[in-house]
Scaffold this motif. Structure first.
Motif, PDB file in Angstrom:
ATOM      1  N   ARG A   1      25.859  26.842 -64.795  1.00 24.16           N
ATOM      2  CA  ARG A   1      26.819  26.952 -63.702  1.00 24.16           C
ATOM      3  C   ARG A   1      26.297  26.292 -62.425  1.00 24.16           C
ATOM      4  N   THR A   2      25.163  25.650 -62.542  1.00 27.52           N
ATOM      5  CA  THR A   2      24.569  24.908 -61.429  1.00 27.52           C
ATOM      6  C   THR A   2      24.360  23.462 -61.868  1.00 27.52           C
ATOM      7  N   PRO A   3      24.204  22.535 -60.930  1.00 26.30           N
ATOM      8  CA  PRO A   3      23.992  21.137 -61.297  1.00 26.30           C
ATOM      9  C   PRO A   3      22.753  20.935 -62.165  1.00 26.30           C
ATOM     10  N   VAL A   4      22.848  19.970 -63.069  1.00 25.69           N
ATOM     11  CA  VAL A   4      21.733  19.612 -63.946  1.00 25.69           C
ATOM     12  C   VAL A   4      21.375  18.150 -63.703  1.00 25.69           C
TER      13      VAL A   4
ATOM     14  N   ALA B   1      35.694  16.019 -56.568  1.00 26.08           N
ATOM     15  CA  ALA B   1      35.553  16.448 -55.174  1.00 26.08           C
ATOM     16  C   ALA B   1      34.318  17.337 -55.005  1.00 26.08           C
ATOM     17  N   ILE B   2      34.082  18.216 -55.987  1.00 23.83           N
ATOM     18  CA  ILE B   2      32.892  19.075 -55.928  1.00 23.83           C
ATOM     19  C   ILE B   2      31.632  18.220 -56.043  1.00 23.83           C
ATOM     20  N   ALA B   3      31.648  17.240 -56.952  1.00 28.34           N
ATOM     21  CA  ALA B   3      30.497  16.343 -57.088  1.00 28.34           C
ATOM     22  C   ALA B   3      30.284  15.543 -55.813  1.00 28.34           C
ATOM     23  N   THR B   4      31.363  15.166 -55.140  1.00 28.27           N
ATOM     24  CA  THR B   4      31.249  14.435 -53.878  1.00 28.27           C
ATOM     25  C   THR B   4      30.512  15.262 -52.838  1.00 28.27           C
ATOM     26  N   GLU B   5      30.838  16.543 -52.759  1.00 29.04           N
ATOM     27  CA  GLU B   5      30.150  17.409 -51.801  1.00 29.04           C
ATOM     28  C   GLU B   5      28.647  17.435 -52.069  1.00 29.04           C
ATOM     29  N   TRP B   6      28.283  17.537 -53.343  1.00 30.44           N
ATOM     30  CA  TRP B   6      26.855  17.545 -53.697  1.00 30.44           C
ATOM     31  C   TRP B   6      26.220  16.188 -53.419  1.00 30.44           C
ATOM     32  N   GLY B   7      26.930  15.114 -53.749  1.00 33.48           N
ATOM     33  CA  GLY B   7      26.384  13.782 -53.515  1.00 33.48           C
ATOM     34  C   GLY B   7      26.145  13.512 -52.042  1.00 33.48           C
ATOM     35  N   ILE B   8      27.100  13.881 -51.196  1.00 36.97           N
ATOM     36  CA  ILE B   8      26.951  13.677 -49.759  1.00 36.97           C
ATOM     37  C   ILE B   8      25.830  14.565 -49.213  1.00 36.97           C
ATOM     38  N   ALA B   9      25.748  15.796 -49.714  1.00 38.70           N
ATOM     39  CA  ALA B   9      24.688  16.706 -49.279  1.00 38.70           C
ATOM     40  C   ALA B   9      23.312  16.140 -49.628  1.00 38.70           C
ATOM     41  N   LEU B  10      23.176  15.622 -50.845  1.00 36.25           N
ATOM     42  CA  LEU B  10      21.903  15.019 -51.247  1.00 36.25           C
ATOM     43  C   LEU B  10      21.582  13.796 -50.392  1.00 36.25           C
ATOM     44  N   ALA B  11      22.589  12.951 -50.170  1.00 30.30           N
ATOM     45  CA  ALA B  11      22.375  11.745 -49.374  1.00 30.30           C
ATOM     46  C   ALA B  11      21.941  12.091 -47.957  1.00 30.30           C
ATOM     47  N   THR B  12      22.492  13.170 -47.422  1.00 32.94           N
ATOM     48  CA  THR B  12      22.121  13.603 -46.078  1.00 32.94           C
ATOM     49  C   THR B  12      20.653  13.988 -46.015  1.00 32.94           C
TER      50      THR B  12
ATOM     51  N   MET C   1      27.789  12.857 -60.447  1.00 34.85           N
ATOM     52  CA  MET C   1      29.162  12.956 -60.933  1.00 34.85           C
ATOM     53  C   MET C   1      29.450  14.318 -61.526  1.00 34.85           C
ATOM     54  N   GLY C   2      30.736  14.683 -61.531  1.00 38.28           N
ATOM     55  CA  GLY C   2      31.146  15.951 -62.107  1.00 38.28           C
ATOM     56  C   GLY C   2      31.149  15.898 -63.618  1.00 38.28           C
ATOM     57  N   THR C   3      31.014  17.051 -64.244  1.00 34.81           N
ATOM     58  CA  THR C   3      31.023  17.085 -65.710  1.00 34.81           C
ATOM     59  C   THR C   3      32.437  17.129 -66.270  1.00 34.81           C
ATOM     60  N   HIS C   4      33.415  17.347 -65.424  1.00 37.82           N
ATOM     61  CA  HIS C   4      34.808  17.324 -65.846  1.00 37.82           C
ATOM     62  C   HIS C   4      35.627  16.627 -64.778  1.00 37.82           C
ATOM     63  N   GLY C   5      36.557  15.777 -65.226  1.00 40.26           N
ATOM     64  CA  GLY C   5      37.446  15.126 -64.282  1.00 40.26           C
ATOM     65  C   GLY C   5      38.886  15.368 -64.662  1.00 40.26           C
ATOM     66  N   GLN C   6      39.636  14.319 -64.799  1.00 40.08           N
ATOM     67  CA  GLN C   6      41.057  14.467 -65.072  1.00 40.08           C
ATOM     68  C   GLN C   6      41.350  14.870 -66.515  1.00 40.08           C
ATOM     69  N   THR C   7      40.335  14.922 -67.354  1.00 31.77           N
ATOM     70  CA  THR C   7      40.563  15.346 -68.731  1.00 31.77           C
ATOM     71  C   THR C   7      40.754  16.851 -68.835  1.00 31.77           C
TER      72      THR C   7
ATOM     73  N   VAL D   1      27.317  17.675 -62.022  1.00 32.69           N
ATOM     74  CA  VAL D   1      27.800  18.834 -61.264  1.00 32.69           C
ATOM     75  C   VAL D   1      28.959  19.508 -62.003  1.00 32.69           C
ATOM     76  N   PRO D   2      28.787  20.749 -62.463  1.00 29.50           N
ATOM     77  CA  PRO D   2      29.889  21.441 -63.142  1.00 29.50           C
ATOM     78  C   PRO D   2      30.920  21.920 -62.134  1.00 29.50           C
ATOM     79  N   VAL D   3      32.155  22.113 -62.607  1.00 28.75           N
ATOM     80  CA  VAL D   3      33.205  22.577 -61.707  1.00 28.75           C
ATOM     81  C   VAL D   3      32.926  23.975 -61.201  1.00 28.75           C
ATOM     82  N   SER D   4      32.042  24.701 -61.881  1.00 31.14           N
ATOM     83  CA  SER D   4      31.710  26.074 -61.465  1.00 31.14           C
ATOM     84  C   SER D   4      30.656  26.105 -60.364  1.00 31.14           C
ATOM     85  N   ALA D   5      30.077  24.948 -60.029  1.00 36.34           N
ATOM     86  CA  ALA D   5      29.007  24.912 -59.034  1.00 36.34           C
ATOM     87  C   ALA D   5      29.567  25.215 -57.651  1.00 36.34           C
TER      88      ALA D   5
END
Length: 297
Positions: free
Chosen positions: A135-138, A169-180, A259-265, A290-294
């Motif tokens: 339930r957390t990023p891997v 969108a959730i993966a974007t939040e993590w990506g931007i946070a990491l980049a920061t 990237m997220g582990t689930h997208g439009q699928t 990044v899982p959607v549960s993160a």
């Protein structure tokens, strides 16, 4: 970053693949100021052996050597790192998941190859099961990531694929946070995938609609990056998403794919067979899944 990444779990079995994951995990933890937990899971391979003290002792000794090797490398790289070691008995992916939950781990960093086969990718085994259930990023690290020690890990260019979905969108939040925290540059990419459309040629109005959707998805990433004062570039490409991501990562010399582990699928779909799994299988750079549960970082 609204909440810091405070802890990183590094599972290890002492293999070369596990050490590749450890090197990247240690480097990430050091650069974002996170604690490090090193875990080795031991258990019977050929039937119950818990009652055999000699076998049990040998397995535990090997596991302790594996965690200490990673712990020592972490301390040598950054003496200020807070390192915790642990050995557990059980099914590896279950023990990893349970440890992460109980210790409130923020990120799990692990290699994609271990001791289940000479050249067998561990997708379908430990890493895949962790990716499916955590339930957390891997942070999945391939053995050919090209790092033999934490000091060789580059995290300057992050590739952030998006499809405009909630998972992205959730993966974007993590990506931007990491980049920061890493002071990295973000490259966002959207794939116009016409391969699933019926007919030999996709209608132009449908392609234009997909491109408009892609521009909106990329705009959302750009706005979020600018809010965080993170440098960002963006691109729309045509082709199957996994192929586009892998080609873009190579062309732009990406150090890390987020990237997220689930997208439009669909959120309910198994990770197996998804775009992210294909990227993890084919990438020669680490993939931060990044899982959607993160929870948002």
């Amino acid at each position: 970053m609204s909440e810091p990444i405070e802890s990183t779990l590094i599972p290890t079995d002492g293999s070369t693949g596990a050490l590749a994951g450890a090197n990247v995990g240690v480097a990430l933890a050091s650069r974002i100021g996170a604690d490090v937990h090193v875990l080795s899971v031991v258990g019977p391979r050929n039937g119950p052996v818990e009652s055999d003290d000699a076998v049990r002792s040998s397995l535990e000794e090997g596991a302790e050597e594996a965690v200490e090797a990673v712990a020592n490398a972490a301390r040598n790289y950054d003496e200020e790192l807070d390192v915790t070691t642990a050995v557990r008995w059980g099914t590896p992916f279950q023990a990893i998941r349970e440890y992460a939950v109980r210790r409130e781990i923020d990120v799990i960093a692990m290699g994609t190859k271990g001791r289940t086969g000479l050249d067998r990718v561990l997708l379908g085994s430990v890493t895949e099961n962790v990716l499916r259930t955590a339930r957390t990023p891997v942070l999945a690290v391939p053995p050919d990531a090209g790092v033999s020690e934490p000091g060789e890990v580059a995290l300057e260019r992050l590739l952030l694929p998006t499809d405009g979905s909630d998972g992205a969108a959730i993966a974007t939040e993590w990506g931007i946070a990491l980049a920061t925290r890493l002071e990295s540059m973000v490259h966002a990419v959207y794939s116009v995938d016409t391969s699933r459309l019926s007919g030999d040629r996709a209608p132009e109005d449908l392609i234009r609609a997909l491109e408009r959707h892609g521009k909106a998805a990329l705009e959302a990433v750009r706005e979020r990056a600018e809010e965080a004062d993170v440098g960002v570039s963006e691109s729309i490409a045509t082709g199957p998403p996994a192929r586009v991501v892998l080609a873009y990562a190579s062309d732009r010399d990406a150090d890390l794919i987020v990237m997220g582990t689930h997208g439009q699928t669909g959120i309910g779909q198994w990770f197996l067979g998804s775009v992210t799994e294909n990227v993890v299988r084919g990438a020669d750079v680490p993939v931060f899944c990044v899982p959607v549960s993160a929870a948002s970082p």
